[in-house]
Write a protein that holds these residues in place. Structure first.
Motif, PDB file in Angstrom:
ATOM      1  N   SER A   1       0.809  -1.215   0.000  1.00 27.50           N
ATOM      2  CA  SER A   1       0.000   0.000   0.000  1.00 27.50           C
ATOM      3  C   SER A   1       0.845   1.268   0.000  1.00 27.50           C
ATOM      4  O   SER A   1       0.353   2.357  -0.320  1.00 27.50           O
ATOM      5  CB  SER A   1      -0.948   0.009   1.203  1.00 27.50           C
ATOM      6  OG  SER A   1      -0.217   0.001   2.413  1.00 27.50           O
TER       7      SER A   1
ATOM      8  N   ASN B   1       3.900   1.407  -1.627  1.00 28.54           N
ATOM      9  CA  ASN B   1       4.816   1.388  -2.765  1.00 28.54           C
ATOM     10  C   ASN B   1       4.201   2.123  -3.948  1.00 28.54           C
ATOM     11  O   ASN B   1       2.988   2.103  -4.150  1.00 28.54           O
ATOM     12  CB  ASN B   1       5.139  -0.049  -3.154  1.00 28.54           C
ATOM     13  CG  ASN B   1       6.318  -0.136  -4.097  1.00 28.54           C
ATOM     14  OD1 ASN B   1       7.110   0.814  -4.213  1.00 28.54           O
ATOM     15  ND2 ASN B   1       6.462  -1.249  -4.778  1.00 28.54           N
ATOM     16  N   ASN B   2       5.056   2.776  -4.728  1.00 22.39           N
ATOM     17  CA  ASN B   2       4.649   3.400  -5.984  1.00 22.39           C
ATOM     18  C   ASN B   2       5.878   3.505  -6.876  1.00 22.39           C
ATOM     19  O   ASN B   2       6.969   3.075  -6.477  1.00 22.39           O
ATOM     20  CB  ASN B   2       4.005   4.776  -5.737  1.00 22.39           C
ATOM     21  CG  ASN B   2       4.914   5.734  -4.986  1.00 22.39           C
ATOM     22  OD1 ASN B   2       6.107   5.812  -5.267  1.00 22.39           O
ATOM     23  ND2 ASN B   2       4.348   6.480  -4.040  1.00 22.39           N
ATOM     24  N   SER B   3       5.732   4.059  -8.053  1.00 23.47           N
ATOM     25  CA  SER B   3       6.846   4.081  -8.999  1.00 23.47           C
ATOM     26  C   SER B   3       8.027   4.878  -8.473  1.00 23.47           C
ATOM     27  O   SER B   3       9.190   4.497  -8.688  1.00 23.47           O
ATOM     28  CB  SER B   3       6.387   4.643 -10.345  1.00 23.47           C
ATOM     29  OG  SER B   3       5.873   5.964 -10.205  1.00 23.47           O
TER      30      SER B   3
END
Length: 312
Positions: free
Chosen positions: A262, A264-266
């Protein structure tokens, strides 16, 4: 690490007291309304945790700074304790991200030996990805590896003619081993030593995780075998001998980020993967020595590493 069964419900039940002890009197998971005090964070903030040994704290600080350089808001909750404790904190959302070791984490989730043929960094990572609980994920692993070891002094090596862990089988009953308390209950500890090598020590002495108490015990003879991480500068500075592990009790232990999906992203993925691509066993050992030997702060050493490698 340098890869490592549950301590049981009693240990989990005493989580708060144990965490306070590990933090030198301060609970690193204590909540507060101000981020500076290590309290609750908003949804965009990533709470970075660490285990209670210098390398983990240094790596966590590196993670924190490389994320901050990309504009990510970070909160630090370091020095939590052993794996059984900090993974509970990850599960319940007290922390979001921390450095881990692929083989140790796999052994934790398997609660026993790895499947046959699983020992290399690639095979360990593949197996680990199948065992990680829903809601968690690992990012790219680094070339840097820090394995658990059984280490002895050169005198003990000569006295008992020790080269590998297998050589301990006929003499271990006369020896004392020192390690972190959790080593007594883990498969990558006393249980695995008995099952794989038929090694049973006469005495187990609970000390620290490859830290100054274990090192001091080897030097003063109160223990004859110590569990020390292979990147620890004390091995070279004291002339300790790392015993070979031909049956791979201690799996590949490549360092990698473990993060709640939840959070994590690019941006996070790219920053942490770029860091892992620069981390090697050699440069980790070099910079860790600045913390352990030169007594520099983790924050200062992390900044120097990231600057030298073009990451900030």
């Amino acid at each position: 690490m340098n890869r490592r069964n549950l301590l049981g419900l009693a240990l989990v039940g005493s989580l708060t007291a144990t965490l306070a002890a590990c933090g030198g009197g301060d609970d690193p998971l204590a909540t507060d309304n101000t981020p500076a005090a290590g309290g609750s964070a908003d949804a965009a903030t990533i709470i970075v945790g660490s285990a209670n040994f210098p390398e983990s704290e240094l790596l966590a600080e590196m993670y924190s700074q490389v994320l901050e350089a990309k504009g990510v808001t970070v909160q630090r909750k370091f020095n939590i304790g052993a794996r059984e404790l900090y993974l509970k904190a990850l599960d319940d959302g007290s922390i979001d991200l921390l450095p881990e070791y692929n083989g140790a984490l796999l052994a934790y989730y398997l609660k026993g030996d790895a499947p046959q043929g699983v020992s290399s960094p690639e095979t360990v990572l593949d197996a680990l990805k199948k065992e990680i609980p829903s809601g968690l994920e690992v990012l790219d692993q680094s070339a840097a590896e820090d394995k658990d070891s059984l280490s002895v002094t050169s005198e003990t090596k000569s006295k008992y003619n020790l080269t590998s862990i297998a050589d301990l089988a006929p003499v271990a009953k006369d020896l004392t081993i020192g390690a972190g308390p959790e080593f007594q209950e883990r498969y990558q500890g006393l249980k695995g030593l008995k099952e794989l090598y038929d090694v049973e020590f006469g005495t187990f002495k609970p000390l620290d995780v490859g830290g100054p108490l274990t090192v001091a015990g080897l030097k003063d003879g109160s223990i004859q075998v110590g569990n020390i991480f292979t990147t620890d500068s004390s091995i070279e500075t004291n002339g300790f001998v790392v015993l070979q592990d031909p049956k791979n009790l201690f799996l590949a232990q490549n360092i990698l980020p473990l993060i709640r999906s939840s959070k994590n992203n690019s941006t996070v993925t790219e920053a942490l993967n770029a860091f892992s691509a620069k981390l090697t066993t050699e440069n980790l050992t070099q910079y860790l020595a600045q913390v352990q030997v030169d007594k520099k702060t983790s924050a200062a050493v992390a900044k120097d590493f990231l600057s030298a490698n073009g990451l900030v």
